[in-house]
Motif scaffolding. Structure first.
Motif, mmCIF file in Angstrom:
data_model
loop_
_atom_site.group_PDB
_atom_site.id
_atom_site.type_symbol
_atom_site.label_atom_id
_atom_site.label_comp_id
_atom_site.label_asym_id
_atom_site.label_seq_id
_atom_site.Cartn_x
_atom_site.Cartn_y
_atom_site.Cartn_z
ATOM 1 N N GLU A 73 0.872 -1.236 -0.071
ATOM 2 C CA GLU A 73 0.126 0.042 -0.155
ATOM 3 C C GLU A 73 0.911 1.296 -0.053
ATOM 4 O O GLU A 73 0.477 2.250 0.558
ATOM 5 N N LEU A 74 1.965 1.263 -0.683
ATOM 6 C CA LEU A 74 2.986 2.463 -0.600
ATOM 7 C C LEU A 74 2.326 3.249 -1.618
ATOM 8 O O LEU A 74 1.896 3.073 -2.743
ATOM 9 N N ALA A 75 2.428 4.756 -0.897
ATOM 10 C CA ALA A 75 2.025 5.513 -1.906
ATOM 11 C C ALA A 75 2.599 5.744 -3.091
ATOM 12 O O ALA A 75 3.925 5.661 -3.323
ATOM 13 N N ILE A 76 2.158 6.492 -4.112
ATOM 14 C CA ILE A 76 2.608 6.301 -5.638
ATOM 15 C C ILE A 76 3.936 7.248 -5.508
ATOM 16 O O ILE A 76 4.713 6.673 -6.140
ATOM 17 N N GLU A 77 3.939 8.473 -4.744
ATOM 18 C CA GLU A 77 5.364 9.107 -4.703
ATOM 19 C C GLU A 77 6.210 8.431 -4.214
ATOM 20 O O GLU A 77 7.660 8.431 -4.587
ATOM 21 N N GLN A 78 6.086 7.657 -3.067
ATOM 22 C CA GLN A 78 7.107 6.806 -2.420
ATOM 23 C C GLN A 78 7.379 5.496 -3.189
ATOM 24 O O GLN A 78 8.689 5.071 -3.365
ATOM 25 N N SER A 79 6.550 4.918 -3.960
ATOM 26 C CA SER A 79 6.811 3.870 -4.869
ATOM 27 C C SER A 79 7.716 4.356 -5.852
ATOM 28 O O SER A 79 8.617 3.626 -6.419
ATOM 29 N N ALA A 80 7.523 5.390 -6.490
ATOM 30 C CA ALA A 80 8.038 5.831 -7.775
ATOM 31 C C ALA A 80 9.456 6.053 -7.252
ATOM 32 O O ALA A 80 10.673 5.784 -8.023
ATOM 33 N N LEU A 81 9.807 6.779 -5.932
ATOM 34 C CA LEU A 81 11.009 6.807 -5.471
ATOM 35 C C LEU A 81 11.907 5.537 -5.364
ATOM 36 O O LEU A 81 12.882 5.510 -5.879
ATOM 37 N N ARG A 82 11.231 4.845 -4.762
ATOM 38 C CA ARG A 82 11.838 3.487 -4.312
ATOM 39 C C ARG A 82 12.330 2.858 -5.416
ATOM 40 O O ARG A 82 13.376 2.171 -5.808
ATOM 41 N N GLU A 83 11.382 2.719 -6.599
ATOM 42 C CA GLU A 83 11.606 1.946 -7.823
ATOM 43 C C GLU A 83 12.661 2.680 -8.681
ATOM 44 O O GLU A 83 13.570 2.313 -9.366
ATOM 45 N N GLY A 84 12.714 4.237 -8.458
ATOM 46 C CA GLY A 84 13.682 4.834 -9.218
ATOM 47 C C GLY A 84 15.324 4.525 -8.769
ATOM 48 O O GLY A 84 16.208 4.216 -9.386
ATOM 49 N N MET A 85 15.180 4.203 -7.269
ATOM 50 C CA MET A 85 16.590 3.802 -6.778
ATOM 51 C C MET A 85 16.777 2.315 -6.833
ATOM 52 O O MET A 85 18.163 2.203 -7.179
ATOM 53 N N GLU A 86 15.694 1.418 -7.038
ATOM 54 C CA GLU A 86 16.145 0.092 -7.739
ATOM 55 C C GLU A 86 16.641 0.158 -9.054
ATOM 56 O O GLU A 86 17.456 -0.511 -9.271
ATOM 57 N N ALA A 87 16.314 1.105 -9.818
ATOM 58 C CA ALA A 87 16.694 1.193 -11.063
ATOM 59 C C ALA A 87 18.331 1.347 -10.983
ATOM 60 O O ALA A 87 19.032 0.964 -11.706
ATOM 61 N N MET A 88 18.554 2.342 -10.241
ATOM 62 C CA MET A 88 20.105 2.791 -9.885
ATOM 63 C C MET A 88 20.873 1.505 -9.678
ATOM 64 O O MET A 88 21.842 1.248 -9.880
ATOM 65 N N GLU A 89 20.136 0.747 -8.601
ATOM 66 C CA GLU A 89 21.115 -0.233 -7.930
ATOM 67 C C GLU A 89 21.192 -1.257 -8.762
ATOM 68 O O GLU A 89 22.106 -1.990 -8.904
ATOM 69 N N PHE A 90 20.082 -1.561 -9.802
ATOM 70 C CA PHE A 90 20.283 -2.565 -10.884
ATOM 71 C C PHE A 90 21.632 -2.036 -11.858
ATOM 72 O O PHE A 90 22.442 -2.807 -12.171
ATOM 73 N N LEU A 91 21.491 -0.970 -12.202
ATOM 74 C CA LEU A 91 22.747 -0.381 -13.194
ATOM 75 C C LEU A 91 23.924 -0.383 -12.376
ATOM 76 O O LEU A 91 25.032 -0.924 -12.946
ATOM 77 N N GLU A 92 23.953 0.021 -11.214
ATOM 78 C CA GLU A 92 25.285 -0.069 -10.568
ATOM 79 C C GLU A 92 25.656 -1.450 -10.149
ATOM 80 O O GLU A 92 26.969 -1.901 -10.461
ATOM 81 N N THR A 93 24.865 -2.612 -9.792
ATOM 82 C CA THR A 93 25.397 -3.766 -9.641
ATOM 83 C C THR A 93 25.814 -4.859 -10.968
ATOM 84 O O THR A 93 26.411 -5.642 -10.829
#
Length: 287
Positions: free
Chosen positions: A79-99
């Motif tokens: 039930e994460l708010a849309i602003e929080q989920s967008a932030l988290r998923e943006g960070m997950e995209a960065m983590e994917f590219l970094e790893t």
């Protein structure tokens, strides 16, 4: 260049297309192209597809991906708010590219809601070294109102409407005096759909925080898409006088372009502008 479909995130539920230069260019940041509202990763009028390939040709890897629930990405089960989920998923995209060894520095770019999400990423994550915000937060100023009234003043059509209703004349000139005397300080509200903006002071504090980390910011506004809030190249300096001339802040006003860059000429204009900014601020030593 090469392109491949990737899945990433905590549960590998986020889908994206990674476009990479070939051969890879060392030391450059990676670009994240964020969803424009509810449009999937191709972007408005396939703008993200073409832009990704052009930036990859310039030497930068680009990931254009879909937030959860858009395109091929699976919906979230929390039930994460849309602003929080967008932030988290943006960070997950960065983590994917970094790893994956693609990059460890990042430049989010987005239109409208994508610009807002790019600004949040720039504020929250120190791996962000630049951001392109297209039709992001905008605030009406006294200058905005005076220019709008001046435009109507020299419009034959507007005069015809005014003269047909004497009462409207008094209302109009009363509004002009009020706009000139008191710049509006309140949140402008939103476009025809719900798009609330934070208070101007909060946006200024956020931008100062981002710029203090030497993040490069490029703000682009369209005259057709943001006419309700933004109507002149000088308006950014009117809105945030303390940021005028900041060495890390660039700004463009594309007067004739609409919000989704419908015309090919406007797509070319915005892509060439972003390419030039990338070359000047991200691929060369900055001062």
């Amino acid at each position: 260049m090469k392109e491949r479909h990737v899945w990433f995130g905590a549960t590998r539920s986020l889908s994206g297309i990674l476009t990479e230069p070939e051969p890879p260019r060392a030391a450059g940041p990676a670009v994240l192209l964020l969803n424009a509202g509810l449009l999937h990763r191709v972007g408005p009028n396939r703008l993200h597809v073409t832009l990704a390939r052009r930036l990859a040709a310039a030497g930068l890897p680009v990931l254009r991906f879909d937030y959860s629930g858009l395109g091929e990405s699976e919906a979230r089960r929390d039930e994460l708010a849309i602003e929080q989920s967008a932030l988290r998923e943006g960070m997950e995209a960065m983590e994917f590219l970094e790893t994956s060894g693609v990059a460890d520095r990042f430049v989010p770019m987005g239109i409208c809601a994508g610009a807002e999400n790019a600004q949040r990423l720039a504020r929250e994550d120190e791996r962000v070294v630049g951001a392109v915000l297209i039709d992001g937060y905008a605030y009406r100023t006294a200058g905005y109102h005076l220019r709008e009234y001046a435009r109507h003043l020299f419009s034959r059509r507007s005069w015809g409407r005014l003269l047909a209703s004497p009462r409207a004349v008094g209302r109009t000139f009363g509004a002009v005096r009020a706009a000139a005397a008191t710049p509006p300080e309140r949140n402008p509200g939103g476009l025809d759909y719900e798009r609330p903006f934070p208070p101007r002071e909060a946006c200024l504090a956020e931008m100062k925080e981002i710029l203090a980390r030497d993040v490069e910011l490029y703000l682009i506004f369209t005259g057709g898409g943001m006419a309700e809030f933004y109507n002149h190249p000088r308006q950014l300096a009117e809105t945030f006088p303390s940021l005028a001339g900041h060495r890390r802040l660039r700004h463009a006003f594309m007067k004739r372009a609409d919000h989704t860059f419908t015309l090919c000429s406007h797509q070319e204009e915005v892509m060439a502008s972003i390419e030039a900014w990338v070359g000047e601020r991200l691929l060369r030593p900055t001062t």
